[in-house]
Design a protein around this motif. Sequence first.
Motif, mmCIF file in Angstrom:
data_model
loop_
_atom_site.group_PDB
_atom_site.id
_atom_site.type_symbol
_atom_site.label_atom_id
_atom_site.label_comp_id
_atom_site.label_asym_id
_atom_site.label_seq_id
_atom_site.Cartn_x
_atom_site.Cartn_y
_atom_site.Cartn_z
ATOM 1 N N VAL A 56 51.656 -37.212 -13.852
ATOM 2 C CA VAL A 56 50.581 -38.194 -13.891
ATOM 3 C C VAL A 56 50.701 -39.077 -12.659
ATOM 4 O O VAL A 56 51.790 -39.511 -12.308
ATOM 5 N N VAL A 57 49.583 -39.307 -12.003
ATOM 6 C CA VAL A 57 49.564 -40.285 -10.924
ATOM 7 C C VAL A 57 49.303 -41.626 -11.589
ATOM 8 O O VAL A 57 48.242 -41.841 -12.175
ATOM 9 N N LYS A 58 50.316 -42.498 -11.528
ATOM 10 C CA LYS A 58 50.231 -43.766 -12.243
ATOM 11 C C LYS A 58 49.296 -44.751 -11.559
ATOM 12 O O LYS A 58 49.197 -44.779 -10.333
ATOM 13 N N LYS A 96 43.770 -46.045 -12.049
ATOM 14 C CA LYS A 96 43.704 -45.469 -13.384
ATOM 15 C C LYS A 96 44.758 -44.360 -13.416
ATOM 16 O O LYS A 96 44.937 -43.682 -12.408
ATOM 17 N N ASP A 97 45.457 -44.184 -14.527
ATOM 18 C CA ASP A 97 46.386 -43.054 -14.632
ATOM 19 C C ASP A 97 45.595 -41.761 -14.528
ATOM 20 O O ASP A 97 44.598 -41.585 -15.232
ATOM 21 N N LEU A 98 46.039 -40.884 -13.642
ATOM 22 C CA LEU A 98 45.305 -39.638 -13.436
ATOM 23 C C LEU A 98 46.227 -38.459 -13.707
ATOM 24 O O LEU A 98 47.306 -38.366 -13.138
ATOM 25 N N THR A 143 53.383 -38.996 -2.685
ATOM 26 C CA THR A 143 54.847 -38.881 -2.729
ATOM 27 C C THR A 143 55.288 -38.483 -4.131
ATOM 28 O O THR A 143 54.873 -39.099 -5.108
ATOM 29 N N GLY A 144 56.109 -37.449 -4.214
ATOM 30 C CA GLY A 144 56.635 -37.017 -5.498
ATOM 31 C C GLY A 144 55.723 -36.043 -6.224
ATOM 32 O O GLY A 144 56.116 -35.457 -7.222
#
Length: 113
Positions: free
Chosen positions: A71-73, A61-63, A98-99
């Motif tokens: 946003v963590v995709k 889920k996008d978080l 990462t990122g």
Amino acid sequence: MTIPACPKCQSEYTYADGDLLICPECSYEWKEGEAATESSAQIVDAHGQPLQDGDSVTVIKDLKVKGSSSVVKVGTKVKNIRLLADATDGHNIDCKITGIGAMKLKSEFVKKA
Ligand SMILES: [Zn+2]
């Protein structure tokens, strides 16, 4: 019958009382057969799969990342998670993405990779 050691404190001085097993050391009571499966600290993913320290998971889920616009995709792979068994707000996974960097996730929003 062999009485198993206390699942809580590992004491061997446990005894049976009816179908209850009792530990006199920490006064924990449990039913035989329950100890192996019952663990309040068990953290499971969105599909009920048990997770362990060092596992890799995929975000389902996008978080939104708290305090930033990142946003963590969905689909992001997260390696080497660390479980936080005593999390009180539901964020029971500690990890580095990462990122993005170090953050905490809820196990209900990941699946075991
Ligand atoms: Zn005990």
